[in-house]
Design a protein around this motif. Structure first.
Motif, PDB file in Angstrom:
ATOM      1  N   GLY A   7     -15.656 -16.190   0.154  1.00  0.00           N
ATOM      2  CA  GLY A   7     -16.558 -16.193  -0.977  1.00  0.00           C
ATOM      3  C   GLY A   7     -16.675 -14.841  -1.597  1.00  0.00           C
ATOM      4  O   GLY A   7     -15.682 -14.284  -1.961  1.00  0.00           O
ATOM      5  N   THR A   9     -18.604 -13.225  -2.276  1.00  0.00           N
ATOM      6  CA  THR A   9     -19.576 -12.431  -2.143  1.00  0.00           C
ATOM      7  C   THR A   9     -18.872 -11.798  -1.832  1.00  0.00           C
ATOM      8  O   THR A   9     -18.415 -11.525  -2.468  1.00  0.00           O
ATOM      9  CB  THR A   9     -20.586 -13.160  -1.864  1.00  0.00           C
ATOM     10  N   ALA A  10     -18.013 -13.137  -3.741  1.00  0.00           N
ATOM     11  CA  ALA A  10     -17.397 -13.152  -3.697  1.00  0.00           C
ATOM     12  C   ALA A  10     -16.730 -12.725  -3.671  1.00  0.00           C
ATOM     13  O   ALA A  10     -17.152 -12.955  -4.459  1.00  0.00           O
ATOM     14  CB  ALA A  10     -17.674 -13.838  -4.270  1.00  0.00           C
ATOM     15  N   ILE A  46     -23.337 -19.989  -2.684  1.00  0.00           N
ATOM     16  CA  ILE A  46     -22.043 -20.256  -3.295  1.00  0.00           C
ATOM     17  C   ILE A  46     -22.035 -21.703  -3.749  1.00  0.00           C
ATOM     18  O   ILE A  46     -22.322 -22.606  -2.961  1.00  0.00           O
ATOM     19  CB  ILE A  46     -20.880 -20.017  -2.314  1.00  0.00           C
ATOM     20  N   VAL A 148     -21.235 -17.405  -7.391  1.00  0.00           N
ATOM     21  CA  VAL A 148     -21.740 -16.723  -6.213  1.00  0.00           C
ATOM     22  C   VAL A 148     -22.937 -15.878  -6.647  1.00  0.00           C
ATOM     23  O   VAL A 148     -22.814 -15.024  -7.524  1.00  0.00           O
ATOM     24  CB  VAL A 148     -20.659 -15.826  -5.579  1.00  0.00           C
TER      25      VAL A 148
END
Length: 161
Positions: A7, A9-10, A46, A148
């Motif tokens: 992701g 984070t993303a 997400i 995200v």
């Protein structure tokens, strides 16, 4: 799919030399033009296939502690650390006035082709709201679109939440 699973984070082949968008890090923290995220406890969400209104399938909703060492190099370096410096690099990374526009490329392997992701949205010291679009994995494939978001919700209690 590695990019999707990790992701945001993303998100490096930076050690291999200069590439478009490369810049020098300073000992005092992130380079000019990047944002240093505040350490603390963050709620990260997400959404896969997220439309402008945030609709889509919720993929993750969790809290994560970001320590000083996680954020000290700036947002760009944090993304590279999360994605894996051995396999990903930024093709472009432009962050101005809190608006990020970047392209990350992650090398393929025996199980997955090379992936290319466009990352755009807002980044502040205490929150992010990014849209990530990963190109199709097969010729003509649709790819993956996700949103995200993260928001600092407090201090860490000494361990990941």
């Amino acid at each position: 799919m590695r990019f999707v699973l990790v992701g945001a984070t993303a998100l490096a082949l930076a050690a291999c030399g200069d590439y478009p968008g490369a810049y020098e890090e300073t000992e005092a923290g992130p380079p000019a033009g990047d944002v240093r995220i505040e350490p603390g406890l963050y709620r990260m969400q997400i959404t896969i296939g997220g439309g402008p209104d945030g609709s889509g399938m919720q993929y993750a909703d969790e809290n994560q502690c970001l320590a000083e060492e996680d954020v000290s190099g700036g947002y760009r370096e944090m993304l590279l650390d999360l994605q894996g410096r051995d396999s990903c690099r930024f093709e472009t990374y432009d962050l101005a006035d809190g608006q990020l526009d970047a392209v990350m490329v992650c090398a393929g392997d025996a199980f997955q082709p090379e992936t290319r992701a466009r990352i755009a949205g807002t980044v502040t010291p205490e929150a992010t709201d990014l849209r990530m679009t990963v190109a199709g994995f097969e010729e003509g494939g649709k790819g993956v679109d996700m949103r995200v978001t993260s928001e600092r919700i407090g201090d860490c209690d000494g361990q990941d939440a």
